[in-house]
Write a protein that holds these residues in place. Sequence first.
Motif, mmCIF file in Angstrom:
data_model
loop_
_atom_site.group_PDB
_atom_site.id
_atom_site.type_symbol
_atom_site.label_atom_id
_atom_site.label_comp_id
_atom_site.label_asym_id
_atom_site.label_seq_id
_atom_site.Cartn_x
_atom_site.Cartn_y
_atom_site.Cartn_z
ATOM 1 N N LYS A 143 0.839 -1.199 0.000
ATOM 2 C CA LYS A 143 0.000 0.000 0.000
ATOM 3 C C LYS A 143 0.873 1.248 0.000
ATOM 4 C CE LYS A 143 -3.968 -2.181 1.142
ATOM 5 N NZ LYS A 143 -4.907 -2.510 0.131
ATOM 6 N N PRO A 144 0.329 2.366 -0.511
ATOM 7 C CA PRO A 144 1.100 3.615 -0.458
ATOM 8 C C PRO A 144 1.226 4.133 0.976
ATOM 9 C CG PRO A 144 -1.034 3.949 -1.556
ATOM 10 C CD PRO A 144 -0.927 2.494 -1.228
ATOM 11 N N PHE B 82 -1.790 5.677 2.776
ATOM 12 C CA PHE B 82 -2.817 4.722 3.182
ATOM 13 C C PHE B 82 -2.607 4.389 4.660
ATOM 14 C CE2 PHE B 82 -3.769 0.332 4.268
ATOM 15 C CZ PHE B 82 -5.129 0.257 3.975
ATOM 16 N N TYR B 83 -1.348 4.088 5.014
ATOM 17 C CA TYR B 83 -1.020 3.735 6.401
ATOM 18 C C TYR B 83 -1.164 4.925 7.344
ATOM 19 C CZ TYR B 83 0.800 -0.674 4.565
ATOM 20 O OH TYR B 83 0.924 -1.897 3.956
ATOM 21 N N ASN C 238 -3.251 7.470 7.064
ATOM 22 C CA ASN C 238 -4.681 7.694 7.293
ATOM 23 C C ASN C 238 -5.308 6.580 8.121
ATOM 24 O OD1 ASN C 238 -4.812 10.185 5.942
ATOM 25 N ND2 ASN C 238 -4.889 9.150 3.975
ATOM 26 N N LEU C 239 -4.873 5.339 7.905
ATOM 27 C CA LEU C 239 -5.370 4.225 8.705
ATOM 28 C C LEU C 239 -4.959 4.404 10.173
ATOM 29 C CD1 LEU C 239 -6.880 1.528 8.674
ATOM 30 C CD2 LEU C 239 -4.693 0.412 8.165
#
Length: 131
Positions: free
Chosen positions: A31-32, A35-36, A38-39
Amino acid sequence: MEEITEGVNNITVNASDSHKKNRIQVSNTKKPLFFYVNLAKRYMQQYNEVELSALGMAIATVVTIAEILKNNGLAVEKKIMTSTVDIKDDSRGRPVQKAKIEIVLGKSEDFDDLMAAAAEERLIAAAEEQS
């Protein structure tokens, strides 16, 4: 591909640790970066803290995610743990040791205010786009 799958299947993890709802296992290929990021924000909203975990080359990605969250005033560092884990490597016929890092981040005092401000900015931007 089989080697990777087999290696992942043979990682030994504490049974009590393997089902943590607020843990993100970071890969630097799947994943970019954002992504991490924001997660992790969502996990901190839900659970007040997040645990970022990675092996080998993905360690740099975890450190970068933690630094982005800290530098934006969203997170405070609670704990950093390093270790090595044995991963079965069929091509060499023996286990290989991989570095592992786990970083626990908690919400900063300003987390809720910063997240609310960001949400408000998104609403204003969306309203301006429609007009």
